[in-house]
Design a protein around this motif. Structure first.
Motif, PDB file in Angstrom:
ATOM      1  N   PHE A   1       8.144  -3.522  -4.439  1.00  0.00           N
ATOM      2  CA  PHE A   1       8.824  -2.237  -4.300  1.00  0.00           C
ATOM      3  C   PHE A   1       9.066  -1.609  -5.667  1.00  0.00           C
ATOM      4  O   PHE A   1       8.884  -0.401  -5.850  1.00  0.00           O
ATOM      5  CB  PHE A   1      10.144  -2.384  -3.541  1.00  0.00           C
ATOM      6  N   GLY A   2       9.443  -2.409  -6.645  1.00  0.00           N
ATOM      7  CA  GLY A   2       9.649  -1.883  -7.993  1.00  0.00           C
ATOM      8  C   GLY A   2       8.393  -1.250  -8.568  1.00  0.00           C
ATOM      9  O   GLY A   2       8.452  -0.200  -9.229  1.00  0.00           O
ATOM     10  N   LYS A   3       7.236  -1.863  -8.311  1.00  0.00           N
ATOM     11  CA  LYS A   3       5.966  -1.292  -8.777  1.00  0.00           C
ATOM     12  C   LYS A   3       5.714   0.068  -8.127  1.00  0.00           C
ATOM     13  O   LYS A   3       5.307   1.021  -8.793  1.00  0.00           O
ATOM     14  CB  LYS A   3       4.799  -2.237  -8.478  1.00  0.00           C
ATOM     15  N   VAL A   4       5.946   0.156  -6.820  1.00  0.00           N
ATOM     16  CA  VAL A   4       5.708   1.417  -6.103  1.00  0.00           C
ATOM     17  C   VAL A   4       6.716   2.479  -6.533  1.00  0.00           C
ATOM     18  O   VAL A   4       6.363   3.643  -6.718  1.00  0.00           O
ATOM     19  CB  VAL A   4       5.743   1.192  -4.576  1.00  0.00           C
ATOM     20  N   ARG A   5       7.952   2.089  -6.715  1.00  0.00           N
ATOM     21  CA  ARG A   5       8.972   3.046  -7.153  1.00  0.00           C
ATOM     22  C   ARG A   5       8.588   3.632  -8.517  1.00  0.00           C
ATOM     23  O   ARG A   5       8.652   4.841  -8.723  1.00  0.00           O
ATOM     24  CB  ARG A   5      10.336   2.376  -7.231  1.00  0.00           C
ATOM     25  N   SER A   6       8.169   2.779  -9.436  1.00  0.00           N
ATOM     26  CA  SER A   6       7.754   3.258 -10.767  1.00  0.00           C
ATOM     27  C   SER A   6       6.545   4.180 -10.677  1.00  0.00           C
ATOM     28  O   SER A   6       6.501   5.215 -11.347  1.00  0.00           O
ATOM     29  CB  SER A   6       7.432   2.074 -11.677  1.00  0.00           C
ATOM     30  N   TRP A   7       5.567   3.815  -9.856  1.00  0.00           N
ATOM     31  CA  TRP A   7       4.383   4.659  -9.674  1.00  0.00           C
ATOM     32  C   TRP A   7       4.789   6.038  -9.153  1.00  0.00           C
ATOM     33  O   TRP A   7       4.345   7.068  -9.672  1.00  0.00           O
ATOM     34  CB  TRP A   7       3.409   3.992  -8.696  1.00  0.00           C
ATOM     35  N   SER A   8       5.636   6.070  -8.134  1.00  0.00           N
ATOM     36  CA  SER A   8       6.026   7.338  -7.526  1.00  0.00           C
ATOM     37  C   SER A   8       6.830   8.204  -8.503  1.00  0.00           C
ATOM     38  O   SER A   8       6.648   9.418  -8.570  1.00  0.00           O
ATOM     39  CB  SER A   8       6.827   7.065  -6.243  1.00  0.00           C
ATOM     40  N   GLU A   9       7.684   7.561  -9.259  1.00  0.00           N
ATOM     41  CA  GLU A   9       8.452   8.291 -10.273  1.00  0.00           C
ATOM     42  C   GLU A   9       7.517   8.909 -11.316  1.00  0.00           C
ATOM     43  O   GLU A   9       7.622  10.091 -11.635  1.00  0.00           O
ATOM     44  CB  GLU A   9       9.448   7.348 -10.946  1.00  0.00           C
TER      45      GLU A   9
ATOM     46  N   PHE B   1       0.870  -1.179   0.000  1.00  0.00           N
ATOM     47  CA  PHE B   1       0.000   0.000   0.000  1.00  0.00           C
ATOM     48  C   PHE B   1       0.905   1.226   0.000  1.00  0.00           C
ATOM     49  O   PHE B   1       1.767   1.357   0.877  1.00  0.00           O
ATOM     50  CB  PHE B   1      -0.871   0.061   1.259  1.00  0.00           C
ATOM     51  N   ALA B   2       0.712   2.114  -0.957  1.00  0.00           N
ATOM     52  CA  ALA B   2       1.446   3.373  -1.008  1.00  0.00           C
ATOM     53  C   ALA B   2       0.483   4.459  -1.456  1.00  0.00           C
ATOM     54  O   ALA B   2      -0.515   4.178  -2.123  1.00  0.00           O
ATOM     55  CB  ALA B   2       2.627   3.275  -1.972  1.00  0.00           C
ATOM     56  N   HIS B   3       0.795   5.681  -1.089  1.00  0.00           N
ATOM     57  CA  HIS B   3      -0.064   6.801  -1.443  1.00  0.00           C
ATOM     58  C   HIS B   3       0.747   8.091  -1.455  1.00  0.00           C
ATOM     59  O   HIS B   3       1.818   8.165  -0.843  1.00  0.00           O
ATOM     60  CB  HIS B   3      -1.251   6.910  -0.470  1.00  0.00           C
ATOM     61  N   PRO B   4       0.254   9.122  -2.127  1.00  0.00           N
ATOM     62  CA  PRO B   4       0.921  10.414  -2.084  1.00  0.00           C
ATOM     63  C   PRO B   4       0.880  10.983  -0.668  1.00  0.00           C
ATOM     64  O   PRO B   4      -0.081  10.751   0.079  1.00  0.00           O
ATOM     65  CB  PRO B   4       0.085  11.287  -3.033  1.00  0.00           C
TER      66      PRO B   4
ATOM     67  N   ALA C   1       4.464   9.689 -10.977  1.00  0.00           N
ATOM     68  CA  ALA C   1       3.638  10.721 -10.349  1.00  0.00           C
ATOM     69  C   ALA C   1       4.407  12.024 -10.143  1.00  0.00           C
ATOM     70  O   ALA C   1       3.811  13.032  -9.778  1.00  0.00           O
ATOM     71  CB  ALA C   1       3.104  10.215  -9.008  1.00  0.00           C
ATOM     72  N   GLY C   2       5.713  12.014 -10.377  1.00  0.00           N
ATOM     73  CA  GLY C   2       6.512  13.223 -10.235  1.00  0.00           C
ATOM     74  C   GLY C   2       6.924  13.533  -8.803  1.00  0.00           C
ATOM     75  O   GLY C   2       7.298  14.670  -8.503  1.00  0.00           O
ATOM     76  N   HIS C   3       6.861  12.539  -7.930  1.00  0.00           N
ATOM     77  CA  HIS C   3       7.281  12.764  -6.543  1.00  0.00           C
ATOM     78  C   HIS C   3       8.778  13.021  -6.470  1.00  0.00           C
ATOM     79  O   HIS C   3       9.546  12.476  -7.250  1.00  0.00           O
ATOM     80  CB  HIS C   3       6.939  11.553  -5.679  1.00  0.00           C
ATOM     81  N   GLN C   4       9.180  13.830  -5.494  1.00  0.00           N
ATOM     82  CA  GLN C   4      10.597  14.110  -5.279  1.00  0.00           C
ATOM     83  C   GLN C   4      11.313  12.910  -4.672  1.00  0.00           C
ATOM     84  O   GLN C   4      12.522  12.759  -4.853  1.00  0.00           O
ATOM     85  CB  GLN C   4      10.763  15.315  -4.360  1.00  0.00           C
ATOM     86  N   ALA C   5      10.591  12.091  -3.929  1.00  0.00           N
ATOM     87  CA  ALA C   5      11.193  10.944  -3.260  1.00  0.00           C
ATOM     88  C   ALA C   5      10.089   9.994  -2.820  1.00  0.00           C
ATOM     89  O   ALA C   5       8.905  10.273  -2.992  1.00  0.00           O
ATOM     90  CB  ALA C   5      12.017  11.399  -2.062  1.00  0.00           C
ATOM     91  N   LEU C   6      10.518   8.898  -2.237  1.00  0.00           N
ATOM     92  CA  LEU C   6       9.625   7.902  -1.669  1.00  0.00           C
ATOM     93  C   LEU C   6      10.037   7.740  -0.211  1.00  0.00           C
ATOM     94  O   LEU C   6      11.228   7.648   0.092  1.00  0.00           O
ATOM     95  CB  LEU C   6       9.795   6.595  -2.437  1.00  0.00           C
ATOM     96  N   ALA C   7       9.075   7.736   0.705  1.00  0.00           N
ATOM     97  CA  ALA C   7       9.376   7.634   2.127  1.00  0.00           C
ATOM     98  C   ALA C   7       8.607   6.483   2.755  1.00  0.00           C
ATOM     99  O   ALA C   7       7.617   5.998   2.188  1.00  0.00           O
ATOM    100  CB  ALA C   7       9.014   8.945   2.834  1.00  0.00           C
ATOM    101  N   LEU C   8       9.065   6.053   3.928  1.00  0.00           N
ATOM    102  CA  LEU C   8       8.388   5.007   4.687  1.00  0.00           C
ATOM    103  C   LEU C   8       8.853   5.058   6.130  1.00  0.00           C
ATOM    104  O   LEU C   8       9.817   5.746   6.457  1.00  0.00           O
ATOM    105  CB  LEU C   8       8.660   3.617   4.093  1.00  0.00           C
ATOM    106  N   VAL C   9       8.150   4.331   6.976  1.00  0.00           N
ATOM    107  CA  VAL C   9       8.611   4.086   8.335  1.00  0.00           C
ATOM    108  C   VAL C   9       8.942   2.611   8.401  1.00  0.00           C
ATOM    109  O   VAL C   9       8.078   1.762   8.194  1.00  0.00           O
ATOM    110  CB  VAL C   9       7.548   4.454   9.397  1.00  0.00           C
TER     111      VAL C   9
ATOM    112  N   HIS D   1       5.905  13.688  -2.149  1.00  0.00           N
ATOM    113  CA  HIS D   1       6.534  12.372  -2.177  1.00  0.00           C
ATOM    114  C   HIS D   1       5.487  11.266  -2.056  1.00  0.00           C
ATOM    115  O   HIS D   1       4.360  11.506  -1.678  1.00  0.00           O
ATOM    116  CB  HIS D   1       7.609  12.243  -1.089  1.00  0.00           C
ATOM    117  N   GLY D   2       5.915  10.085  -2.415  1.00  0.00           N
ATOM    118  CA  GLY D   2       5.088   8.916  -2.191  1.00  0.00           C
ATOM    119  C   GLY D   2       5.404   8.364  -0.817  1.00  0.00           C
ATOM    120  O   GLY D   2       6.540   8.459  -0.350  1.00  0.00           O
TER     121      GLY D   2
END
Length: 174
Positions: A116-124, A70-73, A126-134, A94-95
């Motif tokens: 993770f590859g799917k989420v990284r591609s989605w975030s890229e 699960f990922a979101h803006p 979408a034009g996000h500056q980065a991808l974050a998580l806890v 960011h995503g």
């Protein structure tokens, strides 16, 4: 049977967009992966899926759910764990990778890296500056291995001792 033998004897793992009818399997995988410690409700996860379906993916093989993400803006910091998000920020920079879990039956098959590859591609895209998580305490090394770096940030309650805010970025420069 080893993971290699299992992979050779079974159909390939398919990664596809998550659907609402996957939530029962998601809840099973979540329990298998985390035990009772970090169970989020189907309502909380379903809301994330409804707000950002393009950031949610499901892994399956032969009709059996093996993992999910699960990922979101998002804009700043980390959202609260176990809390329903009412709305996404209008100008997310960011995503946020909220949760990625893999069933113990599928470990070693590349499911986590594939999701993770799917989420990284989605975030890229979408034009996000980065991808974050806890990262929970026992997953920090895993995320470091994928290129995430820890950042000092006070976290909302619920993530547990040793949880670390991490960022992957600028994600699209290498």
């Amino acid at each position: 049977m080893s993971a290699d033998a299992l992979a050779a004897a079974s159909p390939a793992v398919a990664l596809r967009a998550m659907r609402m009818d996957d939530l029962d399997a998601v809840m099973r995988i979540q329990r298998e992966a985390y035990g009772d410690a970090y169970q989020e409700s189907a309502d909380v996860l379903g809301r994330k899926l409804s707000l950002a379906p393009e950031g949610c993916w499901f892994a399956e093989r032969g009709g059996e759910g093996l993992g999910y993400v699960f990922a979101h803006p998002w804009s700043a910091g980390a959202p609260c764990l176990h809390a329903q998000i009412e709305n996404l920020p209008p100008r997310a920079d960011h995503g946020f990778l909220h949760d990625l879990a893999v069933s113990p039956r599928a470990r070693g098959l590349g499911v986590g890296r594939g999701l993770f590859g799917k989420v990284r591609s989605w975030s890229e895209r979408a034009g996000h500056q980065a991808l974050a998580l806890v990262a929970l305490a026992d997953a920090v090394a895993y995320w470091r291995g994928l290129g995430f770096a820890a950042e000092p940030l006070a976290l909302p309650d619920g993530y547990g001792a040793g949880a670390v805010f991490m960022r992957y970025g600028p994600a699209w420069q290498g």
